[in-house]
Write a protein that holds these residues in place. Structure first.
Motif, mmCIF file in Angstrom:
data_model
loop_
_atom_site.group_PDB
_atom_site.id
_atom_site.type_symbol
_atom_site.label_atom_id
_atom_site.label_comp_id
_atom_site.label_asym_id
_atom_site.label_seq_id
_atom_site.Cartn_x
_atom_site.Cartn_y
_atom_site.Cartn_z
ATOM 1 N N ASP A 181 31.505 44.009 54.451
ATOM 2 C CA ASP A 181 31.514 42.949 55.474
ATOM 3 C C ASP A 181 31.150 43.510 56.842
ATOM 4 O O ASP A 181 31.681 43.080 57.876
ATOM 5 C CB ASP A 181 32.902 42.280 55.555
ATOM 6 N N ASP A 203 27.165 41.802 55.683
ATOM 7 C CA ASP A 203 28.015 40.701 55.252
ATOM 8 C C ASP A 203 27.201 39.476 54.878
ATOM 9 O O ASP A 203 26.172 39.171 55.479
ATOM 10 C CB ASP A 203 29.006 40.339 56.367
ATOM 11 N N GLN A 204 27.700 38.747 53.896
ATOM 12 C CA GLN A 204 26.977 37.563 53.417
ATOM 13 C C GLN A 204 26.850 36.478 54.481
ATOM 14 O O GLN A 204 25.943 35.649 54.404
ATOM 15 C CB GLN A 204 27.598 37.012 52.142
ATOM 16 N N GLU A 237 24.764 41.665 50.802
ATOM 17 C CA GLU A 237 25.532 40.882 49.823
ATOM 18 C C GLU A 237 25.271 39.396 50.021
ATOM 19 O O GLU A 237 24.796 38.974 51.067
ATOM 20 C CB GLU A 237 27.029 41.206 49.903
HETATM 21 MG MG MG Z 1 32.895 39.312 52.176
#
Ligand code: MG
Ligand code: C2E
Ligand code: MG
Ligand code: MG
Length: 272
Positions: A181, A203-204, A237
């Motif tokens: 993250d 982080d997504q 991610e």
């Molecule tokens: Mg996360």
């Protein structure tokens, strides 16, 4: 109003709050039982390189509650941390992940896969954390060089010299570290050069709208550039579309994880 309720501001008559408190207590009881009865399962999600080859997986915990069904970690990890139950749970996760590594070591096509394990601050801060990790590796005979620990920036708000000492010791055994993250915490960037890190994980929240949001794109680019100039790997991610993957690739990112390549699933169902 809460401030009328007494010196400490505690309110005893709010029915909503009463429900929240009692369901939290029920869940804590259930979580104790879950630890005793091993109601946990590890899911795995593939990680892919720039040639679309699988390089490893991330282990993602699920609680299979006897009545409520599958509960996601977002809904019970905070509780597990507050109660300290994350310690035995995290130990179980490490043991499982290492057993998976040991199984894959026997299959040439999978022998080089890494398994990334999420580590809670509470777990990492325990005095015997290093021993717990080494025990999981030893008892399963897994290759420490294939175990990656995902830590978060929140860890760095803790005693940094303790964090550094533990990381160094684990690193000596070949274990690698990723910052999960990345960019969502509040820590200063100076730790990046103080700690023996291997990877940053974009982080997504920056990947989700990367196609349309110039801000998210700028942040992702900054992370990629930072990683590359510090000789760290970078992985994105939450990659859900080929357009996102292509854009990230054009920006210099060469590892990806997300629904585009597969959702997290049980060991028996991963398709490589
Ligand atoms: Mg996360
Ligand atoms: P994380 O480590 O950042 O994991 C990524 C989360 O994104 C996972 O949620 C994963 O299922 C989800 N995800 C993966 N690909 C996509 C995608 O393409 N789109 C979207 N929208 N989501 C995607 P999950 O499995 O619910 O885990 C949530 C968080 O719980 C994890 O975030 C991690 O912080 C924590 N967690 C999971 N397993 C463990 C564990 O064993 N120990 C500890 N301490 N924390 C864990
Ligand atoms: Mg993670
Ligand atoms: Mg993450």
């Amino acid at each position: 109003k809460a401030k009328d309720a007494g010196r400490n501001g505690v309110q005893f008559f709010d029915p909503q709050m009463q429900i929240a408190v009692s369901s939290r207590l029920t869940l804590i009881g259930d979580l104790h039982e879950a630890v005793n009865q091993q109601q946990f399962t590890l899911f795995y999600q593939k990680q892919i390189n720039q040639y679309q080859q699988v390089v490893g997986v991330e282990a993602l915990l699920r609680w299979v509650h006897p009545i409520k069904g599958i509960i996601s970690p977002a809904d019970f990890i905070p509780l597990a941390e507050d109660t300290g139950l994350i310690v035995p749970i995290g130990e179980w996760v490490l043991q499982q992940a290492c057993e998976t590594l040991a199984k894959w070591a026997k299959t040439p096509a999978k022998a080089s896969f890494t398994v990334a394990v999420n580590i809670s601050v509470v777990q990492f801060s325990k005095k015997d954390f290093v021993q717990v990790v080494l025990k999981a590796l030893n008892s399963s005979k897994a290759n420490p060089g294939r175990l990656k620990l995902e830590i978060t920036e929140s860890l760095l708000a803790n005693n940094i010299s303790d964090v550094k000492a533990k990381m160094r010791e684990l690193k000596q055994h070949g274990i690698t570290f990723s910052i999960d993250d990345f960019g969502t915490g509040y820590s200063s960037l100076s730790y990046l050069k103080k700690l023996p890190l291997d990877q940053l994980k974009i982080d997504q929240s920056f990947v989700r709208d990367i196609i349309n949001s110039l801000n998210d794109k700028a942040i992702a680019q900054a992370v990629i550039t930072l990683a590359s100039s510090m000789d760290l790997e970078v992985i994105a991610e939450g990659v859900e579309t080929e357009a996102q993957r292509l854009l990230l690739q054009s920006m210099g990112c060469n590892a990806y994880q997300g629904y585009l390549f597969g959702k997290p699933c049980i060991f028996e169902e991963i398709q490589f």
